[in-house]
Write a protein that holds these residues in place. Structure first.
Motif, PDB file in Angstrom:
ATOM      1  N   UNK A 144      74.682  72.122  33.186  1.00 40.26           N
ATOM      2  CA  UNK A 144      74.477  70.698  33.478  1.00 40.26           C
ATOM      3  C   UNK A 144      75.674  69.830  33.089  1.00 40.26           C
ATOM      4  N   UNK A 145      76.791  70.484  32.728  1.00 40.80           N
ATOM      5  CA  UNK A 145      78.037  69.774  32.397  1.00 40.80           C
ATOM      6  C   UNK A 145      77.826  68.809  31.231  1.00 40.80           C
ATOM      7  N   UNK A 146      77.047  69.237  30.254  1.00 37.96           N
ATOM      8  CA  UNK A 146      76.830  68.417  29.065  1.00 37.96           C
ATOM      9  C   UNK A 146      77.972  68.605  28.079  1.00 37.96           C
ATOM     10  N   UNK A 147      78.234  67.576  27.295  1.00 36.36           N
ATOM     11  CA  UNK A 147      79.243  67.658  26.233  1.00 36.36           C
ATOM     12  C   UNK A 147      78.714  66.915  25.012  1.00 36.36           C
ATOM     13  N   UNK A 148      79.300  67.204  23.865  1.00 37.65           N
ATOM     14  CA  UNK A 148      78.864  66.568  22.622  1.00 37.65           C
ATOM     15  C   UNK A 148      78.915  65.052  22.748  1.00 37.65           C
ATOM     16  N   UNK A 149      77.874  64.406  22.255  1.00 41.47           N
ATOM     17  CA  UNK A 149      77.788  62.953  22.327  1.00 41.47           C
ATOM     18  C   UNK A 149      76.973  62.444  23.498  1.00 41.47           C
ATOM     19  N   UNK A 150      76.657  63.314  24.454  1.00 40.76           N
ATOM     20  CA  UNK A 150      75.852  62.892  25.606  1.00 40.76           C
ATOM     21  C   UNK A 150      74.426  62.548  25.178  1.00 40.76           C
ATOM     22  N   UNK A 151      73.834  61.595  25.877  1.00 41.62           N
ATOM     23  CA  UNK A 151      72.408  61.322  25.735  1.00 41.62           C
ATOM     24  C   UNK A 151      71.687  62.025  26.872  1.00 41.62           C
ATOM     25  N   UNK A 152      70.674  62.831  26.538  1.00 44.36           N
ATOM     26  CA  UNK A 152      69.991  63.660  27.529  1.00 44.36           C
ATOM     27  C   UNK A 152      68.544  63.192  27.660  1.00 44.36           C
ATOM     28  N   UNK A 153      68.192  62.560  28.783  1.00 50.22           N
ATOM     29  CA  UNK A 153      66.798  62.163  29.008  1.00 50.22           C
ATOM     30  C   UNK A 153      66.007  63.337  29.603  1.00 50.22           C
ATOM     31  N   UNK A 154      64.875  63.635  29.022  1.00 45.92           N
ATOM     32  CA  UNK A 154      64.033  64.730  29.487  1.00 45.92           C
ATOM     33  C   UNK A 154      62.643  64.181  29.801  1.00 45.92           C
ATOM     34  N   UNK A 155      62.145  64.498  30.983  1.00 44.21           N
ATOM     35  CA  UNK A 155      60.795  64.098  31.373  1.00 44.21           C
ATOM     36  C   UNK A 155      59.822  65.188  30.928  1.00 44.21           C
ATOM     37  N   UNK A 156      58.883  64.825  30.062  1.00 46.46           N
ATOM     38  CA  UNK A 156      57.927  65.796  29.539  1.00 46.46           C
ATOM     39  C   UNK A 156      56.840  66.101  30.560  1.00 46.46           C
ATOM     40  N   UNK A 157      56.441  67.349  30.620  1.00 44.61           N
ATOM     41  CA  UNK A 157      55.342  67.759  31.506  1.00 44.61           C
ATOM     42  C   UNK A 157      53.986  67.436  30.890  1.00 44.61           C
ATOM     43  N   UNK A 158      53.863  67.642  29.574  1.00 47.03           N
ATOM     44  CA  UNK A 158      52.574  67.485  28.884  1.00 47.03           C
ATOM     45  C   UNK A 158      52.648  66.451  27.774  1.00 47.03           C
ATOM     46  N   UNK A 159      53.681  66.531  26.975  1.00 45.63           N
ATOM     47  CA  UNK A 159      53.739  65.749  25.733  1.00 45.63           C
ATOM     48  C   UNK A 159      54.300  64.350  25.952  1.00 45.63           C
ATOM     49  N   UNK A 160      53.417  63.428  26.297  1.00 42.76           N
ATOM     50  CA  UNK A 160      53.819  62.024  26.381  1.00 42.76           C
ATOM     51  C   UNK A 160      53.974  61.462  24.970  1.00 42.76           C
ATOM     52  N   UNK A 161      54.775  60.403  24.848  1.00 44.29           N
ATOM     53  CA  UNK A 161      54.959  59.761  23.559  1.00 44.29           C
ATOM     54  C   UNK A 161      53.817  58.775  23.287  1.00 44.29           C
ATOM     55  N   UNK A 162      53.693  58.389  22.043  1.00 39.71           N
ATOM     56  CA  UNK A 162      52.630  57.471  21.662  1.00 39.71           C
ATOM     57  C   UNK A 162      52.767  56.115  22.339  1.00 39.71           C
ATOM     58  N   UNK A 163      53.988  55.751  22.733  1.00 39.38           N
ATOM     59  CA  UNK A 163      54.194  54.482  23.427  1.00 39.38           C
ATOM     60  C   UNK A 163      53.877  54.576  24.921  1.00 39.38           C
ATOM     61  N   UNK A 164      53.408  55.752  25.355  1.00 36.26           N
ATOM     62  CA  UNK A 164      53.025  55.935  26.753  1.00 36.26           C
ATOM     63  C   UNK A 164      54.117  56.476  27.650  1.00 36.26           C
ATOM     64  N   UNK A 165      55.347  56.566  27.155  1.00 30.19           N
ATOM     65  CA  UNK A 165      56.460  57.050  27.964  1.00 30.19           C
ATOM     66  C   UNK A 165      56.507  58.574  27.991  1.00 30.19           C
TER      67      UNK A 165
END
Length: 387
Positions: A144-165
């Motif tokens: 995925x051409x990632x490098x140190x310092x990158x921010x990686x957004x991941x969409x969860x299949x099951x585990x939603x966060x408490x804030x609903x995201x």
């Protein structure tokens, strides 16, 4: 060998029919090579772990049943356990559902259990210090051409966060690699902090999916495993502790048992291939009955006729089979080069080649036996008279 030119001439008598038969054989052995590569990869999965001194503890009911985190301190206290860590599975994807990620939320000390994951000390310290930090394998970072310092957004299949995201954002603080070639599939890991996951997740708080233990003496592994399982005996969270290689095989078997599936597909393919090549050889011999009679008139022995027909059958299968295995080697090589070791494919090695060539000889003899027997027993008078 002195009759090889006769065998070649017989095969090329009906070029279109021979070509179509060769293509069918080639496709059958292409499937054989690719599917056997996948099957072998699944069978070898449990043997490709690095350590003999690691155990894994999970729920006796199922891998999907969580265990209480409170077991951690009790497991650490079991005599013979030198270190332990806990893990939660985390499923999601990066950018699109096609880019699935099988992440793991891990407890402190996890990487101390896996010394084969080589990573600079500065990156280890950064992971320990940054709550949203993530460590990934070199293969995954390269994909995925990632490098140190990158921010990686991941969409969860099951585990939603408490804030609903459903979007979890991680900071890439470490990239590890493994030096052993047999462990290259380990370079696709995605590891982040269990504390971050537990505090933010709306589900499964205070639980883990499995524990990993390092034992001081591998010879005592079975005794230690029994001692760990005794901690939760007769409770509502009974455990099962296995060596790491057995756990890896068990984990894969939860998804699919490749042996029966591959066997069923190849069985159907080769059954059809036998019918097809049997029909081809029967037609070929029937068309050449007058020619075979002339050969016998000239003194060609019956066993010679038998050898010619069997030779043609085996050569036909061997040519198509070898071409199919070469093509399978190319296909598997291209898939491995493009998608990496995360896809369960092993190179088409000598074992698959030996099996494939053995099958070509066996099928060749099988489908050529009856036409060859007919040619050997052919009576000259009947053949020349058209009966």
């Amino acid at each position: 060998m002195k009759y090889l030119h006769l065998v070649w001439a017989a095969m090329l008598r009906r070029k279109a029919r021979t070509l179509l038969t060769l293509l069918s054989i080639m496709l059958a052995f292409l499937l054989f090579g690719v599917l056997d590569s996948v099957r072998s990869a699944f069978m070898e999965a449990g043997h490709n772990v690095a350590a003999v001194h690691r155990l894994v503890t999970f729920s006796k009911a199922s891998l999907t049943v969580p265990l209480p985190k409170s077991l951690y301190s009790r497991i650490e206290a079991v005599p013979g356990v030198s270190e332990a860590a806990y893990v939660n599975w985390f499923g999601g994807y990066y950018q699109t559902p096609k880019h699935a990620l099988g992440g793991e939320a891990v407890g402190a000390g996890f990487f101390a259990l896996f010394p084969e994951y080589e990573m600079p000390a500065t990156e280890r310290r950064a992971f320990a210090a940054i709550r949203t930090g993530v460590v990934v394998g070199e293969g995954l970072a390269r994909r995925y051409h990632w490098k140190l310092g990158d921010k990686i957004p991941v969409q969860a299949d099951i585990f939603a966060q408490k804030n609903g995201s459903n979007t979890w954002t991680f900071d890439l603080v470490g990239i590890y690699h493994v030096s052993a070639a047999r462990l290259e599939s380990e370079e696709y890991g995605f590891y982040f902090h269990w504390d971050y996951f537990d505090q933010a997740s709306a589900l499964g708080n205070g639980t883990v999916n499995w524990y990993v233990e390092r034992v001081a003496d591998p010879r005592q592994a079975d005794r230690i495993a029994r001692a760990i399982d005794a901690l939760s005996a007769n409770s509502d969270h009974e455990t099962q502790t296995q060596r790491e290689d057995a756990f890896a095989a068990h984990l894969i078997s939860q998804y699919v048992d490749m042996g029966p599936i591959v066997g069923a597909i190849l069985g159907a393919v080769f059954f059809t291939l036998i019918l097809l090549t049997s029909n081809t050889m029967t037609q070929a011999v029937r068309e050449r009955v007058p020619e075979l009679a002339i050969l016998k008139t000239l003194g060609f022995p019956g066993r010679g006729i038998l050898s010619l027909v069997l030779g043609e059958s085996v050569l036909l299968l061997a040519s198509g089979g070898a071409a199919g295995l070469v093509l399978a080697s190319l296909v598997v090589g291209l898939v491995r080069a493009r998608l990496g070791a995360q896809i369960p494919l092993l190179p088409v090695g000598w074992a698959i080649w030996l099996q494939g060539l053995g099958l070509t000889a066996l099928i060749g003899v099988l489908v050529g036996a009856l036409p060859a027997r007919h040619g050997m027993r052919l009576r000259i008078v009947d053949a020349l008279s058209g009966h």
